[in-house]
Design an enzyme around this catalytic site. Structure first.
Site, PDB file in Angstrom:
ATOM      1  CE  LYS A 171      -3.865  -2.246   0.043  1.00  0.00           C
ATOM      2  NZ  LYS A 171      -3.696  -3.528  -0.056  1.00  0.00           N
TER       3      LYS A 171
HETATM    4  C1  LIG Z   1      -4.967  -4.481   0.696  1.00  0.00           C
HETATM    5  C2  LIG Z   1      -6.287  -4.358   0.670  1.00  0.00           C
HETATM    6  C3  LIG Z   1      -7.247  -4.752   1.911  1.00  0.00           C
HETATM    7  C4  LIG Z   1      -6.704  -5.690   2.913  1.00  0.00           C
HETATM    8  O1  LIG Z   1      -5.766  -5.168   3.462  1.00  0.00           O
HETATM    9  P1  LIG Z   1      -4.809  -6.249   4.320  1.00  0.00           P
HETATM   10  O2  LIG Z   1      -3.946  -5.310   5.144  1.00  0.00           O
HETATM   11  O3  LIG Z   1      -3.677  -6.784   3.202  1.00  0.00           O
HETATM   12  O4  LIG Z   1      -5.325  -7.318   5.028  1.00  0.00           O
HETATM   13  C5  LIG Z   1      -8.634  -4.513   1.683  1.00  0.00           C
HETATM   14  N1  LIG Z   1      -9.228  -4.154   0.728  1.00  0.00           N
HETATM   15  C6  LIG Z   1      -8.345  -3.493  -0.313  1.00  0.00           C
HETATM   16  C7  LIG Z   1      -9.260  -2.707  -1.457  1.00  0.00           C
HETATM   17  C8  LIG Z   1      -7.244  -3.696  -0.317  1.00  0.00           C
HETATM   18  O5  LIG Z   1      -6.522  -3.371  -1.403  1.00  0.00           O
END
Ligand SMILES: *Cc1c(COP(=O)(O)O)cnc(C)c1O
Length: 397
Positions: free
Chosen positions: A186
């Site tokens: 992210k």
């Molecule tokens: C990455 C992501 C998540 C979940 O995140 P994690 O930290 O990997 O559990 C949820 N929704 C979206 C749209 C994502 O891109």
């Protein structure tokens, strides 16, 4: 988008401070911690940056979605409306509570189509969960109006669009609760981590308790705390929070880089007849985490994607055939494959997705190519990339 690209001295120093105290847990051990409360500090920084009253850090973005739903009282048999294009965490978090994921079509925003949402509302619907995929947002104004009309919770999944805004406020803060992920890919990362933000103090208090076994966090003796309701462990560690604390200080610099790189790529594709761009709802500004564009038809999109990869451009995605992000590959959901028995509410309430018609979503996703915007590129690299993209795409149209 990836914060992992820009990782350095600030992150190392913050982690070292935690290692030096030896207190790796966010609660308790007040005497030993030498004033270091990384999780609490990151919560304060996040709430300030996102202009909300409360932030609660969690162990992942998936945990954030689960805790957000639980904090608002969502449980077995409640219906949560979510898009056909998203990360699998959307339905995982809903199913974790015994609630029902109700998939609906997306439109040219690549997020929830408000008309499809309205058509899917039943007397069991409790939540509308827009997912701001690939750096841009759902039509939040239309969705908020629907939620107000029908008495529903508006829960924004802003995991892929941190830093974007709608009507001048940060994504995640427009609805009742917003969720972020700080996983390794992210815009900013904790290694693993997530957060919810809200102005609702009841939801915040519930999230604080629920994510730590129901502990009420009153007094100084953890062992003597009471438990007003059942909870779970979705805590983040101090080590992860330390990384995030260093990263959030850099968020605005990361966003400026994203926008700069995005703009160079977009300017190169803009003149090509036959390339059009994902619609950003009026009042919105993207986070510029991805450049998303449409080709005239599915065949061209597939061919363009293949040729971009062949030209050496990594990080370009054709989600329509991708295993994770689009309903067409969610066989495990469609066939209700789970290790143990699913709750009866889910077994009986989950729509039969084998028969679902998501041709409107297919119409958009079949034509979409998305390119991740990296932070680590130099301007020369982005320019070169832009030229290769234009040269590769143009002859195919
Ligand atoms: C990455 C992501 C998540 C979940 O995140 P994690 O930290 O990997 O559990 C949820 N929704 C979206 C749209 C994502 O891109």
């Amino acid at each position: 988008m990836p914060g992992f690209e820009l990782f350095g001295d600030q992150e190392r120093a913050a982690v070292q401070e935690v290692l030096d105290t030896g207190v790796l847990m966010r609660y308790g051990f007040d005497g030993m911690r030498n004033g270091h409360w990384k999780a609490k500090e990151l919560e304060t920084a996040l709430a300030v940056r996102m202009q909300v009253k409360h932030a609660q850090l969690l162990s992942s973005g998936t945990a954030a979605l689960t805790v957000a739903l639980a904090s608002a009282g969502i449980g077995a048999g409640d219906e949560v409306i979510m898009p056909t294009f998203t990360f699998v965490a959307s339905f995982e978090s809903i199913l974790a509570l015994g609630a029902i994921p109700v998939l609906v079509d997306i439109d040219d925003t690549l997020t929830l189509d408000p008309r499809a949402v309205e058509n899917a509302i039943t007397e069991r619907t409790k939540v509308v969960m827009p997912v701001h995929m690939c750096g841009s947002m759902a039509d939040l104004k239309a969705l908020k109006a629907l939620c107000e009309k029908h008495g529903l919770l508006l829960l924004e999944d802003a995991c892929q669009a941190i830093g974007g805004t709608f009507e001048g406020v940060p994504l995640g803060s427009y609805g009742d609760i917003g969720c972020f992920s700080f996983d390794y890919v992210k815009t900013i990362t904790c290694g693993e981590g997530g957060a919810i933000i809200t102005n609702n103090s009841v939801y915040h208090k519930n999230a604080d308790h629920f994510s730590d076994h129901g502990h009420d966090h009153i007094g100084l003796d953890r062992g003597a705390e009471s438990h007003p309701f059942l909870g779970y462990n979705y805590r983040i560690s101090e080590l992860n929070a330390a990384v995030g604390l260093a990263q959030i200080m850099r968020l605005d610099a990361f966003l400026a880089l994203q926008k700069k790189h995005y703009t160079i790529l977009r300017d190169a594709l803009e003149p090509i007849e036959g390339v059009t761009f994902r619609r950003v709802p009026e009042g919105g500004e993207e986070s510029y985490a991805f450049l998303n564009f449409f080709l005239p038809d599915e065949g061209t999109a597939k061919a363009v994607h293949r040729s971009l990869i062949a030209a050496g451009l990594d990080a370009c995605f054709y989600w329509y055939d991708n295993n994770w992000h689009y309903y067409r590959k969610w066989d495990h959901l469609v066939e209700k494959k789970s290790l143990g028995k699913l709750p009866i509410e889910v077994r009986e309430g989950l729509p039969d997705y084998k028969r679902a018609d998501f041709s409107k979503s297919d119409h958009w996703m079949g034509r979409t190519v998305s390119c991740l915007i990296k932070l680590g590129w130099t301007v020369e690299e982005v320019r070169e990339r832009a030229a290769i993209m234009a040269k590769t795409i143009e002859p195919q149209l």
